[in-house]
Design an enzyme around this catalytic site. Sequence first.
Site, mmCIF file in Angstrom:
data_model
loop_
_atom_site.group_PDB
_atom_site.id
_atom_site.type_symbol
_atom_site.label_atom_id
_atom_site.label_comp_id
_atom_site.label_asym_id
_atom_site.label_seq_id
_atom_site.Cartn_x
_atom_site.Cartn_y
_atom_site.Cartn_z
ATOM 1 C CG ASN A 1 5.897 -8.709 0.231
ATOM 2 O OD1 ASN A 1 5.878 -9.669 0.662
ATOM 3 N ND2 ASN A 1 6.654 -8.494 -0.857
ATOM 4 C CG ASP A 2 8.994 -4.751 -0.502
ATOM 5 O OD1 ASP A 2 9.256 -5.791 -0.924
ATOM 6 O OD2 ASP A 2 8.715 -3.611 -1.307
#
Length: 456
Positions: free
Chosen positions: A382-383
């Site tokens: 995600n990040d």
Amino acid sequence: MNENFAAVFYLVAAVCFIVALKGLSSPRSARLGNVIGAAGALVAVLVVFAAERPDRLVFILLAIAIGGAIGAVAAQRVAMTAMPQMVALFNGVGGAAGALVALLELAEGAGGGLAYLAVTAFTILIGSITFSGSVLTFAKLQEIVTGRPMIFPGMRWVAMVTVAGALATGIWVAVDGAMLGAVLLAVLTLGVGLLLVLPVGGADVPIVISLLNAFSGVTVAASGYVLSNTLLIVAGTLVGASGTLLTKMMADAMGRSLVNIMFGAFAGGSTLGATTESDRPVRSAGPQDIAIQLGYARKVIVTPGYGLAVAQAQHTLRDLADELERRGIEVVYAIHPVAGRMPGHMNVLLAEADVPYEKLKEMTAVNPEFRTADVALVVGANDVVNPAAHTTPGSPIYGMPILDAENASSIVFLKRSMRPGFAGIENELLFDPKTTLLFGDAKDSLGKLVAAVKGL
């Protein structure tokens, strides 16, 4: 065994450690490197028994047997998702061992002189910080305590007073060799370790693990001086130096300084972590539709993350990649330096599934390739693909180098839910018109994709 023979075998063990470290620098030679390092450790232990002829041999052998049994069972049973926690505990045990050795040597009145006492105080200091910091890191990773930064009113002043007290007590021990001072130093530095890790949260945890690994190496090296053991100094220096370099590399990969990573929460700059899910609309599809995207692509770049480890889906991902390659599709893996929960987490995970090493491409090498990819398949990350790192000043990850998945012709996200990553912010890439989401457990979703691709 006389001292000359002992020195020769210590040298052999030291060379083994150096060769092992070199072997561990590549997945191709990592297994052999591990074996060589273990052989060096065995030689070192046997030399201690032969040269030193320790008292209370029965108790020592009993302790080795118990510890060895615990280690063997843990190594067999620990899940890949729990590997960071195990590394954190290993760091803590190393720090605690060094601090205890220094305390016992001081209690027995061994050695003497300002230099010896100063190193003894330093060993207690760094070992205690490593122990308490590692235990708290373990608790954060295990979700025994919150992974969010923990800050209380006046914490900065408490930290400053505790550090000042620890330094003053360390000087007292170095000058006077007082056992009371040494115990007080241990207590204060246990507090320093906790205060060091409390403000750290989210995506910064892997850097803390690496830093504490370096601390454990420094502790071992310092305890080697206390014990007048050259091999411990060599081994500890190797661990300390490699851990320090890795910490620097990971901080650079985050695009932030180590000071900001460790203390940014005081100014609101640490990655915070969150649990809320977005209710913004996204485009989702079923396995059949996404299988068509994958099955008729020319190039697919897989971006793995912690979610892949949680689902233990690395073997299923390898099955999907094999099926795509049978159709003449090029598949490579994009590896971000801080993906997962510890340094090299994704490399280890994919190596477990026998993914060829040449298919794993580091961030700087793979980023230009996203423009030529038909599909960027993001599995549990995600990040590390969040465009906010480029576009949103003030974001916790702003300035962090990321994988440029947004440049692919299409993006497919495999996610369990819309819950944010460790940074606690929404990923705008999820709402990109080019992005399609497949919700569900990664292993189950990948299994369905394999079946659907085979049916094309």
